[in-house]
Motif scaffolding. Structure first.
Motif, short mmCIF file in Angstrom:
data_model
loop_
_atom_site.label_atom_id
_atom_site.label_comp_id
_atom_site.label_asym_id
_atom_site.label_seq_id
_atom_site.Cartn_x
_atom_site.Cartn_y
_atom_site.Cartn_z
N TYR A 1 -91.57 -36.97 76.21
CA TYR A 1 -90.56 -36.58 77.22
C TYR A 1 -90.17 -35.11 77.05
O TYR A 1 -90.38 -34.55 75.97
CB TYR A 1 -89.33 -37.48 77.07
CG TYR A 1 -88.88 -37.62 75.63
CD1 TYR A 1 -88.12 -36.62 75.02
CD2 TYR A 1 -89.24 -38.73 74.87
CE1 TYR A 1 -87.74 -36.73 73.70
CE2 TYR A 1 -88.86 -38.86 73.56
CZ TYR A 1 -88.11 -37.85 72.97
OH TYR A 1 -87.74 -37.95 71.66
N GLN B 1 -83.27 -44.58 77.15
CA GLN B 1 -83.69 -45.07 78.45
C GLN B 1 -84.19 -43.90 79.32
O GLN B 1 -85.24 -43.98 79.96
CB GLN B 1 -82.48 -45.72 79.13
CG GLN B 1 -82.79 -47.02 79.81
CD GLN B 1 -81.50 -47.58 80.42
OE1 GLN B 1 -80.38 -47.15 80.12
NE2 GLN B 1 -81.67 -48.54 81.29
N TRP B 2 -83.41 -42.84 79.36
CA TRP B 2 -83.76 -41.65 80.16
C TRP B 2 -85.09 -41.06 79.68
O TRP B 2 -85.96 -40.72 80.46
CB TRP B 2 -82.64 -40.61 80.06
CG TRP B 2 -82.91 -39.37 80.86
CD1 TRP B 2 -82.63 -39.19 82.18
CD2 TRP B 2 -83.51 -38.15 80.40
NE1 TRP B 2 -83.03 -37.93 82.58
CE2 TRP B 2 -83.57 -37.27 81.51
CE3 TRP B 2 -84.00 -37.71 79.17
CZ2 TRP B 2 -84.10 -35.98 81.41
CZ3 TRP B 2 -84.53 -36.43 79.08
CH2 TRP B 2 -84.58 -35.58 80.19
N GLU C 1 -88.01 -43.16 80.76
CA GLU C 1 -88.25 -42.96 82.20
C GLU C 1 -88.99 -41.63 82.44
O GLU C 1 -89.97 -41.58 83.20
CB GLU C 1 -86.89 -42.98 82.92
CG GLU C 1 -86.98 -43.22 84.41
CD GLU C 1 -87.87 -44.40 84.78
OE1 GLU C 1 -88.68 -44.22 85.72
OE2 GLU C 1 -87.80 -45.46 84.14
N GLN C 2 -88.54 -40.58 81.78
CA GLN C 2 -89.19 -39.25 81.90
C GLN C 2 -90.64 -39.31 81.41
O GLN C 2 -91.53 -38.73 82.02
CB GLN C 2 -88.41 -38.21 81.10
CG GLN C 2 -87.03 -37.92 81.64
CD GLN C 2 -87.08 -37.29 83.03
OE1 GLN C 2 -87.78 -36.32 83.26
NE2 GLN C 2 -86.35 -37.87 83.95
N LYS D 1 -92.60 -41.84 81.39
CA LYS D 1 -93.41 -42.57 82.37
C LYS D 1 -93.75 -41.67 83.54
O LYS D 1 -94.92 -41.60 83.96
CB LYS D 1 -92.64 -43.81 82.87
CG LYS D 1 -92.59 -44.93 81.85
CD LYS D 1 -92.30 -46.23 82.58
CE LYS D 1 -91.15 -46.97 81.96
NZ LYS D 1 -90.72 -48.14 82.72
#
Ligand code: 4GM
Length: 465
Positions: free
Chosen positions: A182, A210-211, A214-215, A217
Motif C-alpha cells: 500500500y 482496512q484502508w 483496500e489500497q 487491492k
C-alpha cells in the motif's frame, strides 16, 4: 555464512558493486563472503586471450571452454573434501526467470558459483559440464552477466539470517499474499497541496489496516492484474472452504498464510504446500479424485484428506495410511487464559528430551522446528516438565507433559499458549489429534476447540526402492 564465487572478466565491477550499503555490511559482519575470480587469470594464451570466433560462423566472439573450466575448477578444487558440489549458476537471457521464490531456494545453499558471460556467450561444452542452473533476471539483453549476478546475489543475501536487521526485514512479506504494498506517507502532513489520508492520522489501527488492504487491492488491480487474479482466486477458495470450517480449517490456514499453491479448485480441490511437500485434497467423487492424481507433484511426501476413497486410490499409488486423525480448530479470536506462566522457547540443548518424547518425528525436523523458535517448554521450579510446538504446516502439535506432572493442567496451559501465539501472529489455530487419543480429544473440547465430523487421514508417500 553463505559464500558466493563469481567467475567474471570484470572482478572489480562485482567487488565494488557488492561492498556498499547493506550487502557491504553483511560482508563485514561475516554473514556472507563474496569472491570474484578473474577468468582471464586462467588463460593459457600468452596475451591472456579468452575468446575466439564461433565455428559455423556468426556475429561476435565466444568465450572459450578452457579458461572458464579451469577458473571453475580452482574453486571446486579448494573444497574437494566436500562430496557435495556447489550449484553453478550461468546467467543468461536464455535461462529460467529469477523470482523471489528462486531466491528463497538458492538462499538455502551454503555456497554458490555464478558464471558471467560476455561477448555472445560461452562454448557449450563447458556449460554442459559445470552449470547446474541457467538463470535470467528478465527478458532483456545486457552487455555482460555481471549485473544479473549482482542482482541475484543481492536478492539472495538479504534472505540470509543476520543480513537484514529486524526493522528492515518485514518487507519480504510484501509479495507473499499476491498483493502489492500500500502507499505510505511521512511528514509533512501537507505537501504540494496534497494531504496525508485522514485515516492514517486517526490512531484507529483496525481502520488503518482496512484502508491499507483496500489500497493494496486497488493498486494491484491496476498495476498487476495477473497477481490480483491470483489473490481473488485464493480468497474465493477460502470462502468456499469456510462452508465446512471444521473439516477444512487446515486448507483455509494454508491459503490464508500464503504458503499454499492452488493446483485445482473446481469439482476437486488440490492445495500444495511445497515447504512441507504436502497436498491437501477434497473431491466431489472418487472419479473426480482419480482425475486429480496427475496434478499431485511427484515430490509430494504427504497427502491429507477427509474422504476415505482417497485411501484406496493413493494406496495403489504407493502411499500408505500413516494416521487417522480428527481436526480440532479454534475459531474464536480471543486469546485463552493461561494458568502456568513459566513457558519459554526451547533451544537445541533440549533436543535429547524432545527426541525421547517425540519418537515418531525425524531428528532433523525437530531441530528445524527448534531453530524456527516453534517449540516451547513449560517449567516447574526451573525443571522442564513438558512442551508444545507448531509444525511447518501451521498445525499445533508435539504436545507432551512429563508423567510426574500430569493432572495439573500443564497440557492445557501449553496448548493455550500455542493457540494464543498462533492468534497473535495472524494464524488460525488448529491441530490434528490421533482419532484414538481420548485424553487429547477431551483436552480440545475443554479448551473450546471444535472437532471435525469426519476423520482426516495422513497418507505418506513411500519412496520406491
Ligand atoms: C548472452 C549469453 C544475462 C549474453 C550469456 C546476461 C541479460 C541477462 C550474456 C551472457 C546478459 C539476463 C550477457 N544479458 N537477462 N548478457 O539475465 O552472459
Amino acid at each position: 555464512m553463505m559464500r558466493f564465487h563469481v567467475l567474471t572478466l570484470f572482478p572489480e565491477m562485482v567487488m565494488q558493486g557488492l561492498h556498499t550499503s547493506i550487502i557491504g555490511r553483511a560482508v563485514e559482519n561475516n554473514c556472507i563472503k563474496i569472491e570474484a575470480v578473474n577468468i582471464r587469470d586462467f588463460s593459457t594464451d600468452k596475451h591472456g586471450k579468452v575468446d575466439d570466433y564461433p565455428y559455423g560462423g556468426g556475429a561476435g566472439m565466444l568465450m572459450q571452454a578452457q579458461p572458464v573450466y579451469d577458473a571453475w575448477h580452482a574453486i571446486v578444487h579448494e573444497n574437494a573434501e566436500k562430496s557435495k558440489m556447489p550449484r553453478t549458476i550461468y546467467v543468461t537471457p536464455q535461462g529460467t526467470t529469477f523470482t523471489q521464490e528462486y531466491a528463497f531456494a538458492l538462499a538455502k545453499e551454503e555456497e554458490l558459483i555464478f558464471l558471467c558471460g560476455h561477448y555472445e556467450g560461452i562454448d557449450a561444452r563447458v556449460l554442459d559440464e559445470i552449470v547446474t542452473d541457467y538463470v535470467s533476471i528478465g527478458d532483456y539483453v545486457l552487455t555482460g552477466g555481471e549485473l544479473p549476478a549482482m542482482v541475484m546475489i543481492d536478492a539472495i543475501s538479504r534472505l540470509v539470517p543476520g543480513v537484514l536487521h529486524n526493522d528492515e526485514s518485514a518487507e519480504t512479506e510484501s509479495f507473499h499474499m499476491d498483493l502489492l504494498e500500500y502507499p505510505q506517507y511521512s511528514r509533512p502532513e501537507v505537501w504540494h497541496g496534497k494531504e496525508v489520508p485522514k485515516v492514517l492520522l486517526s490512531g484507529d489501527h483496525g481502520k488503518i489496516a482496512q484502508w491499507r488492504l483496500e489500497q493494496s487491492k486497488l493498486l494491484t488491480m491496476e498495476r498487476r492484474p495477473d497477481l490480483y487474479e491470483q489473490y481473488r482466486r485464493r480468497e474465493k477458495l477460502i470462502k468456499r472452504l469456510s462452508a465446512n470450517k471444521r473439516q477444512n480449517f487446515h486448507m483455509m490456514e494454508c491459503l490464508a498464510s500464503g504458503r499454499g499453491t492452488i493446483l485445482a479448485d473446481g469439482e476437486g480441490i488440490l492445495i500444495y504446500d511445497k515447504n512441507v511437500r504436502t497436498c491437501m485434497v477434497n473431491a466431489e467423487s472418487k472419479t473426480v479424485a482419480e482425475n486429480l492424481l496427475p496434478l499431485i507433484p511427484p515430490e509430494t511426501k504427504w497427502v491429507l484428506s477427509s474422504q476415505e476413497f482417497w485411501n484406496d486410490i493413493l494406496t495403489e499409488q504407493g502411499f500408505k495410511v500413516a494416521c487417522e486423525c480428527l481436526q480440532a480448530c479454534y475459531t474464536q479470536r480471543t486469546p485463552l487464559p493461561i494458568r502456568q506462566k513459566e513457558i519459554r522457547p526451547l533451544t537445541a540443548e533440549a533436543l535429547p528430551y524432545l527426541r525421547e518424547h517425540c519418537k515418531d518425528l525425524d531428528a532433523d525436523y525437530l531441530l528445524g522446528r527448534v531453530e524456527a523458535n516453534a517449540v516451547y517448554g513449560i517449567f516447574v521450579g526451573n525443571q522442564l516438565a513438558g512442551f508444545v510446538g507448531w509444525h511447518a504446516t501451521g498445525a499445533i502439535g508435539m504436545l507432551y507433559v512429563d508423567k510426574s506432572h500430569r493432572g495439573q493442567g500443564l497440557g492445557s496451559s501449553l496448548e493455550a499458549f500455542a493457540i494464543n501465539r498462533q492468534l497473535a501472529t495472524g494464524h488460525m489455530p488448529y491441530c490434528h489429534i490421533p482419532a484414538d487419543n481420548e485424553a487429547a480429544l477431551k483436552l480440545q473440547e475443554k479448551l473450546g476447540l471444535y472437532l471435525s465430523q469426519e476423520p482426516l487421514w495422513y497418507l505418506e508417500n513411500q519412496p520406491q526402492k
